[in-house]
Design a protein around this motif. Structure first.
Motif, short mmCIF file in Angstrom:
data_model
loop_
_atom_site.label_atom_id
_atom_site.label_comp_id
_atom_site.label_asym_id
_atom_site.label_seq_id
_atom_site.Cartn_x
_atom_site.Cartn_y
_atom_site.Cartn_z
N MET A 148 0.82 -1.19 0.00
CA MET A 148 0.00 0.00 0.00
C MET A 148 0.86 1.25 0.00
O MET A 148 0.49 2.23 -0.62
N LEU A 149 1.95 1.19 0.69
CA LEU A 149 2.83 2.35 0.76
C LEU A 149 3.35 2.71 -0.62
O LEU A 149 3.42 3.89 -0.97
N GLU A 150 3.67 1.69 -1.44
CA GLU A 150 4.14 1.96 -2.80
C GLU A 150 3.08 2.70 -3.61
O GLU A 150 3.40 3.64 -4.35
N LEU A 151 1.85 2.29 -3.50
CA LEU A 151 0.76 2.93 -4.23
C LEU A 151 0.57 4.37 -3.74
O LEU A 151 0.39 5.29 -4.55
N HIS A 152 0.61 4.56 -2.45
CA HIS A 152 0.46 5.89 -1.87
C HIS A 152 1.57 6.82 -2.39
O HIS A 152 1.30 7.97 -2.77
N LYS A 153 2.79 6.33 -2.42
CA LYS A 153 3.92 7.14 -2.88
C LYS A 153 3.79 7.52 -4.35
O LYS A 153 4.30 8.54 -4.78
N LYS A 154 3.09 6.70 -5.14
CA LYS A 154 2.86 6.99 -6.56
C LYS A 154 1.67 7.94 -6.77
O LYS A 154 1.34 8.28 -7.90
N GLY A 155 1.02 8.34 -5.69
CA GLY A 155 -0.05 9.32 -5.80
C GLY A 155 -1.46 8.76 -5.81
O GLY A 155 -2.42 9.50 -5.99
#
Length: 112
Positions: free
Chosen positions: A1-8
């Protein structure tokens, strides 16, 4: 989830649950700082796959159709989301399947 959040990506959880589950879920399962919205059946008075539950999500997110990418492990929930033209991904549970599902989601959403 953190990866998705970092991508906006804006992240939301849409869950059939019981009262008090949100706090346990956010503590035990995910990093709560990346979840912007939490739609709980126990608070909303409706459950997936009720199309009205999905429409409520659209209204609160101010998004609809292909703007939403919905991940779920239930065929019937996926079908309801598809009826509103949401993009969907059928997540398959079980250790080996979960690893494969996670990798496919990364490819779909994080690849250039």
């Amino acid at each position: 989830m953190l990866e998705l959040h970092k991508k906006g990506y804006r992240l939301a959880i849409v869950t059939n649950n019981w009262r008090g589950m949100k706090e346990k879920f956010l503590k035990d399962v995910v990093e709560s700082t990346v979840i912007e919205y939490f739609f709980e059946s126990s608070n909303e008075g409706m459950r997936k796959p009720d199309i009205q539950f999905f429409k409520l999500v659209e209204a609160r997110l101010d998004a609809s159709g292909e703007d939403i990418f919905f991940i779920d492990d239930s065929d019937i929930n996926i079908e309801s989301a598809k009826s509103l033209r949401w993009q969907t991904f059928h997540y398959i549970l079980g250790d080996a399947h979960e690893k494969q599902s996670n990798e496919l989601i990364r490819q779909l959403l994080l690849s250039p």
